[in-house]
Scaffold this active site. Structure first.
Site, PDB file in Angstrom:
ATOM      1  N   CYS A   2      41.188  47.681  67.604  1.00 54.62           N
ATOM      2  CA  CYS A   2      41.902  46.785  68.379  1.00 54.62           C
ATOM      3  C   CYS A   2      41.229  45.580  69.092  1.00 54.62           C
ATOM      4  O   CYS A   2      40.074  45.808  69.675  1.00 54.62           O
ATOM      5  CB  CYS A   2      42.884  47.414  69.409  1.00 54.62           C
ATOM      6  SG  CYS A   2      43.623  48.810  69.020  1.00 54.62           S
ATOM      7  N   ARG A  28      37.459  42.583  63.479  1.00 57.00           N
ATOM      8  CA  ARG A  28      37.446  43.986  63.987  1.00 57.00           C
ATOM      9  C   ARG A  28      38.503  44.960  63.422  1.00 57.00           C
ATOM     10  O   ARG A  28      38.316  46.090  63.447  1.00 57.00           O
ATOM     11  CB  ARG A  28      38.110  44.004  65.668  1.00 57.00           C
ATOM     12  CG  ARG A  28      36.950  43.180  66.398  1.00 57.00           C
ATOM     13  CD  ARG A  28      37.556  43.235  67.769  1.00 57.00           C
ATOM     14  NE  ARG A  28      37.673  44.427  68.716  1.00 57.00           N
ATOM     15  CZ  ARG A  28      36.690  44.906  69.381  1.00 57.00           C
ATOM     16  NH1 ARG A  28      35.493  44.151  69.397  1.00 57.00           N
ATOM     17  NH2 ARG A  28      36.734  45.924  69.886  1.00 57.00           N
ATOM     18  N   TRP A  75      44.762  48.242  65.673  1.00 56.98           N
ATOM     19  CA  TRP A  75      44.415  49.025  64.602  1.00 56.98           C
ATOM     20  C   TRP A  75      45.052  50.575  64.674  1.00 56.98           C
ATOM     21  O   TRP A  75      44.766  51.107  65.690  1.00 56.98           O
ATOM     22  CB  TRP A  75      42.854  49.248  64.598  1.00 56.98           C
ATOM     23  CG  TRP A  75      42.394  49.702  63.352  1.00 56.98           C
ATOM     24  CD1 TRP A  75      42.068  49.135  62.203  1.00 56.98           C
ATOM     25  CD2 TRP A  75      41.927  50.989  63.335  1.00 56.98           C
ATOM     26  NE1 TRP A  75      41.448  50.071  61.330  1.00 56.98           N
ATOM     27  CE2 TRP A  75      41.263  51.239  62.003  1.00 56.98           C
ATOM     28  CE3 TRP A  75      41.896  52.124  64.034  1.00 56.98           C
ATOM     29  CZ2 TRP A  75      40.641  52.409  61.619  1.00 56.98           C
ATOM     30  CZ3 TRP A  75      41.290  53.515  63.814  1.00 56.98           C
ATOM     31  CH2 TRP A  75      40.629  53.417  62.577  1.00 56.98           C
ATOM     32  N   ASN A  99      42.813  48.971  74.114  1.00 58.90           N
ATOM     33  CA  ASN A  99      41.900  49.276  73.082  1.00 58.90           C
ATOM     34  C   ASN A  99      41.381  50.570  73.264  1.00 58.90           C
ATOM     35  O   ASN A  99      40.734  50.847  74.551  1.00 58.90           O
ATOM     36  CB  ASN A  99      41.135  48.190  72.904  1.00 58.90           C
ATOM     37  CG  ASN A  99      39.792  48.724  71.932  1.00 58.90           C
ATOM     38  OD1 ASN A  99      40.156  49.495  71.017  1.00 58.90           O
ATOM     39  ND2 ASN A  99      38.577  47.794  71.979  1.00 58.90           N
ATOM     40  N   GLY A 100      41.596  51.781  72.518  1.00 58.45           N
ATOM     41  CA  GLY A 100      40.844  52.771  72.756  1.00 58.45           C
ATOM     42  C   GLY A 100      42.148  54.070  72.187  1.00 58.45           C
ATOM     43  O   GLY A 100      42.944  53.548  71.772  1.00 58.45           O
ATOM     44  N   GLU A 473      23.053  52.755  50.776  1.00 57.12           N
ATOM     45  CA  GLU A 473      23.519  51.519  51.296  1.00 57.12           C
ATOM     46  C   GLU A 473      24.254  50.556  50.429  1.00 57.12           C
ATOM     47  O   GLU A 473      25.382  50.305  50.474  1.00 57.12           O
ATOM     48  CB  GLU A 473      22.271  50.777  51.949  1.00 57.12           C
ATOM     49  CG  GLU A 473      22.623  49.126  52.513  1.00 57.12           C
ATOM     50  CD  GLU A 473      23.820  49.419  53.745  1.00 57.12           C
ATOM     51  OE1 GLU A 473      24.331  50.320  53.924  1.00 57.12           O
ATOM     52  OE2 GLU A 473      24.559  48.120  54.025  1.00 57.12           O
ATOM     53  N   LYS A 477      28.463  49.743  50.654  1.00 56.32           N
ATOM     54  CA  LYS A 477      28.701  48.275  50.175  1.00 56.32           C
ATOM     55  C   LYS A 477      29.780  48.159  49.290  1.00 56.32           C
ATOM     56  O   LYS A 477      30.767  47.599  49.709  1.00 56.32           O
ATOM     57  CB  LYS A 477      27.557  47.340  50.212  1.00 56.32           C
ATOM     58  CG  LYS A 477      26.546  46.978  51.172  1.00 56.32           C
ATOM     59  CD  LYS A 477      27.131  46.169  52.351  1.00 56.32           C
ATOM     60  CE  LYS A 477      27.682  47.098  53.453  1.00 56.32           C
ATOM     61  NZ  LYS A 477      26.912  47.332  54.499  1.00 56.32           N
ATOM     62  N   GLU A 480      33.117  49.891  50.491  1.00 61.74           N
ATOM     63  CA  GLU A 480      33.678  49.335  51.486  1.00 61.74           C
ATOM     64  C   GLU A 480      34.550  48.002  51.127  1.00 61.74           C
ATOM     65  O   GLU A 480      35.819  47.965  51.499  1.00 61.74           O
ATOM     66  CB  GLU A 480      32.713  48.836  52.329  1.00 61.74           C
ATOM     67  CG  GLU A 480      32.245  49.589  53.491  1.00 61.74           C
ATOM     68  CD  GLU A 480      31.457  48.799  54.744  1.00 61.74           C
ATOM     69  OE1 GLU A 480      30.406  48.400  54.490  1.00 61.74           O
ATOM     70  OE2 GLU A 480      31.915  49.026  55.898  1.00 61.74           O
ATOM     71  N   HIS A 496      20.688  67.808  39.368  1.00 62.87           N
ATOM     72  CA  HIS A 496      21.287  68.779  40.193  1.00 62.87           C
ATOM     73  C   HIS A 496      22.660  68.568  40.516  1.00 62.87           C
ATOM     74  O   HIS A 496      23.323  69.350  41.191  1.00 62.87           O
ATOM     75  CB  HIS A 496      20.420  68.823  41.526  1.00 62.87           C
ATOM     76  CG  HIS A 496      18.939  69.228  41.216  1.00 62.87           C
ATOM     77  ND1 HIS A 496      18.536  70.553  40.572  1.00 62.87           N
ATOM     78  CD2 HIS A 496      17.971  68.371  41.442  1.00 62.87           C
ATOM     79  CE1 HIS A 496      17.478  70.483  40.605  1.00 62.87           C
ATOM     80  NE2 HIS A 496      16.867  69.153  41.186  1.00 62.87           N
ATOM     81  N   LYS A 591      35.333  46.447  62.427  1.00 62.54           N
ATOM     82  CA  LYS A 591      33.977  46.049  62.580  1.00 62.54           C
ATOM     83  C   LYS A 591      33.216  46.787  63.600  1.00 62.54           C
ATOM     84  O   LYS A 591      32.056  47.116  63.526  1.00 62.54           O
ATOM     85  CB  LYS A 591      33.793  44.758  62.760  1.00 62.54           C
ATOM     86  CG  LYS A 591      32.597  44.213  63.157  1.00 62.54           C
ATOM     87  CD  LYS A 591      31.887  43.911  61.723  1.00 62.54           C
ATOM     88  CE  LYS A 591      30.459  43.574  61.934  1.00 62.54           C
ATOM     89  NZ  LYS A 591      29.748  43.863  60.812  1.00 62.54           N
TER      90      LYS A 591
HETATM   91  O1  M6R Z   1      28.151  48.693  64.921  1.00 60.08           O
HETATM   92  P1  M6R Z   1      27.360  49.806  64.290  1.00 60.08           P
HETATM   93  O2  M6R Z   1      26.311  49.360  63.870  1.00 60.08           O
HETATM   94  O3  M6R Z   1      27.189  50.861  65.305  1.00 60.08           O
HETATM   95  O4  M6R Z   1      28.383  50.276  63.347  1.00 60.08           O
HETATM   96  C1  M6R Z   1      28.029  51.222  62.544  1.00 60.08           C
HETATM   97  C2  M6R Z   1      29.096  51.592  61.278  1.00 60.08           C
HETATM   98  O5  M6R Z   1      30.514  51.314  61.889  1.00 60.08           O
HETATM   99  C3  M6R Z   1      28.858  50.385  60.515  1.00 60.08           C
HETATM  100  O6  M6R Z   1      27.526  50.171  59.956  1.00 60.08           O
HETATM  101  C4  M6R Z   1      29.622  50.352  59.336  1.00 60.08           C
HETATM  102  O7  M6R Z   1      29.369  51.476  58.338  1.00 60.08           O
HETATM  103  C5  M6R Z   1      29.746  49.117  58.211  1.00 60.08           C
HETATM  104  N1  M6R Z   1      30.888  48.607  57.997  1.00 60.08           N
HETATM  105  C6  M6R Z   1      28.838  49.080  57.099  1.00 60.08           C
HETATM  106  O8  M6R Z   1      28.816  47.961  56.515  1.00 60.08           O
END
Ligand code: M6R
Length: 596
Positions: A2, A28, A75, A99-100, A473, A477, A480, A496, A591
């Site tokens: 949020c 966010r 959110w 927010n929370g 990674e 990506k 996501e 394996h 985010k």
């Molecule tokens: O703000 P942070 O680096 O703590 O966030 C951690 C993860 O939520 C963040 O890296 C998430 O995996 C990203 N969306 C990856 O692209």
């Protein structure tokens, strides 16, 4: 998660401030949005499911005359995305945005229902509005009513409240969710993050947990959890509003990918000795003295950077390192002592699990260091020491420049801990932006590969040694932003299990540096080819048996994670672009993950 925006004053049109601010918080992640304002002692609320552009349509013909207003992007946590569950929530004369997560909301709701209150939404936020309204009936002040209400709540919250009883005051309070005030002349702003304020002011005050701000047009008063007045420091933000704009790129993610050479230059700046033969970090000289264990703790992409950090610190400095996901670390009863160092890495500095892991490490007496991108974020402020990545604002949900600058900090930490002259490795790091530019020049070639394979339903990434985390990674990506199922694997593990997936429909992305593992990687590729898998090779020398081959510059091993990470980002970006997904705000993602 949020986003909150608040405004009080007469210098700007509240509607414009709120909509402008909410758009800056879109990154966010959210599923509904709303605004509220008080005009002639009456509260008005407009909210809806969907994007801010939808909300804009609803308020297009409204001319807000009031001087106090709140905005919110939601959110969903409690209750599905819907207009009724969208914030702001009003109970009587009290209106709240939040927010929370209020963990005990169900018990509180039952108590309030017993007192005769009725609820319209499924949210925990309406319970907060109700609690405050209930307290206002007996409290000595608006501020005290809010303090009494939040004392009954468990969980996390950043809350902004207004009441028709006190239409010239906005009250804000927080615990474990971010809230920042922006100070102007005869006006004051409130937001979940700096980009929402930057157009209007660069003078900000960060609220700490349990602190309350009572905000009027001309003055802000701050109180601790007992209601005692406190003073707060005003910070000047050096980011410009333009830094949080797309600058001609189609998406923030693409802009941020191309900003990486500059981000590396900025992060390196000020961390080397004048003649560039030693690393100088802005941490206490004795910080690592007598250290037994180093723990690297993080979530998501920052966890992948930490995995690379383990390879770097163990290989270069020969120090034992453990890496943990913050969500596991906080509950696995880690054995920590005052001679241990816990390094928490987080772009946002607000990730709930990482923050909780840091709190735990501090409680257990370990020394703590934060690697953060956002200045004065909760994690940066809580840790004993902080090393900032100077990536600038990262808006795209998929982390890119924050990742590579985190890799740089781990390189610097490894060299700092090595304690012997390191001129050559430092020289390599200073040349890194040049190598990165070379890789970025291959974007069009990578786009062609994406154009061919974006309809595939799955992909496998494989790498060895320091590039194994880069395979993880790359897969993250792709998942996501393109929603293609992807898995990262250490190449040696293929036999394996994952090799069972390989057939003529499966792209296998292989990361093949020109190092001691080259022959082993070639054998892994043979195995994929033998099962008709599609080999997409990123390598430092030609791989004739690959279906697609992007050749990267030959660099010293400790630079390889950077150079192999860039094409992973570009491949994911172009696959998602071909599919037409919402790249900067992928579905279900936020985010800044400020709830557990
Ligand atoms: O703000 P942070 O680096 O703590 O966030 C951690 C993860 O939520 C963040 O890296 C998430 O995996 C990203 N969306 C990856 O692209």
């Amino acid at each position: 998660m949020c986003g909150i925006v608040g405004y009080i004053g007469t210098q700007h049109n509240p509607k414009e401030v709120l909509l402008e601010g909410l758009k800056k918080l879109e990154y966010r992640g959210y599923d509904s949005a709303g605004i509220a304002w008080i005009e002639n002692n009456r509260t008005h609320i407009v909210k809806c499911k969907g994007k801010i552009s939808e909300l804009e349509k609803h308020v297009a013909t409204i001319n807000i005359q009031g001087t106090i207003a709140l905005g919110h992007t939601r959110w969903a946590t409690h209750g599905k995305p819907s207009t009724i569950n969208a914030h702001p929530h009003q109970v009587g004369d009290v209106t709240v945005v939040h927010n929370g997560i209020v963990e005990n909301f169900s018990a509180l709701k039952t108590e309030l229902e017993a007192k005769g209150y009725q609820f319209k939404s499924e949210t925990d936020t309406e319970v907060i509005a109700c609690l405050i309204k209930n307290e206002l009936e007996t409290a000595s002040s608006f501020e005290n009513a809010v303090l009494c209400a939040v004392k009954q709540m468990n969980g996390s919250y950043a809350i902004a409240v207004m009441s028709e009883r006190k239409p010239g005051t906005l009250v804000a309070v927080k615990k474990a969710s971010p809230l920042v005030l922006g100070l102007g002349k005869k006006e004051c702003f409130l937001a979940s993050d700096i980009p929402a304020l930057l157009k209007f002011t660069n003078q900000v005050v960060y609220l700490e947990d349990y602190e309350l701000a009572s905000i009027t047009e001309n003055r802000v008063s701050y109180y601790d959890k007992n209601g005692t007045a406190i003073s707060k420091q005003v910070h000047k933000i050096t980011w410009t509003a333009q830094m949080a704009e797309k600058g001609g790129f189609e998406h923030f993610m693409l802009k941020e990918i191309f900003e990486q050479p500059q981000a590396i230059i900025h992060t390196l700046s000020g961390k080397l000795s004048p003649n560039q033969d030693a690393v100088e970090l802005p941490i206490h000289n004795d910080f690592f003295k007598n250290t037994t264990n180093i723990y690297l703790v993080a979530c998501g992409t920052a966890w992948h950077a930490s995995l690379v950090g383990k390879y770097l610190i163990e290989k270069i400095a020969r120090r034992r390192v453990e890496v943990d996901l913050a969500s596991e670390f906080r509950y696995r009863h880690p054995i920590l002592s005052k001679n241990d160092v816990v390094i928490v890495t987080s772009q946002s500095g607000e990730t709930a699990d990482s923050l909780a892991a840091l709190q735990l490490a501090k409680e257990k007496g370990a020394k703590t260091l934060a690697i953060c991108n956002v200045k004065e974020s909760s994690i940066a402020r809580l840790a004993d020491e902080v090393l900032y990545t100077e990536a600038g604002p990262e808006i795209g949900v998929a982390s890119t420049k924050a990742f590579t600058t985190q890799l740089l900090i781990f390189n610097l930490l490894a060299l700092y801990l090595e304690n012997t002259p390191q001129k050559e490795k430092i020289l390599n790091l200073t040349r890194l932006p040049f190598f990165m530019e070379q890789v970025l020049h291959q974007a069009e070639e990578i786009k062609k590969i994406a154009t061919k394979h974006y309809k595939k339903i799955a992909a496998l990434y494989m790498g060895r040694d320091i590039l194994y985390p880069i395979a993880l990674e790359g897969a993250l990506k792709l998942k996501e932003i393109s929603y293609i199922h992807a898995h990262g694997y250490p190449a040696g593990e293929m036999k394996h299990g994952p090799i069972a997936l390989v057939d003529s429909n499966l792209p296998v992305i292989a990361l093949i540096p020109d190092d001691d593992f080259f022959d082993k990687m070639m054998s892994n590729i043979e195995e994929v080819r033998a099962r008709e898998g599609i080999v997409i090779a990123f390598s430092q020398r030609p791989i004739p048996m690959a279906h697609h081959n992007i050749i990267l510059p030959l660099t010293p091993w400790h630079l390889n994670p950077f150079l192999f990470a860039l094409p992973m980002q570009l491949l994911a970006y172009y696959m998602a672009r071909c599919k037409g997904t919402d790249i900067d705000q992928p579905k279900n993602l936020a985010k800044s993950v400020t709830v557990e």
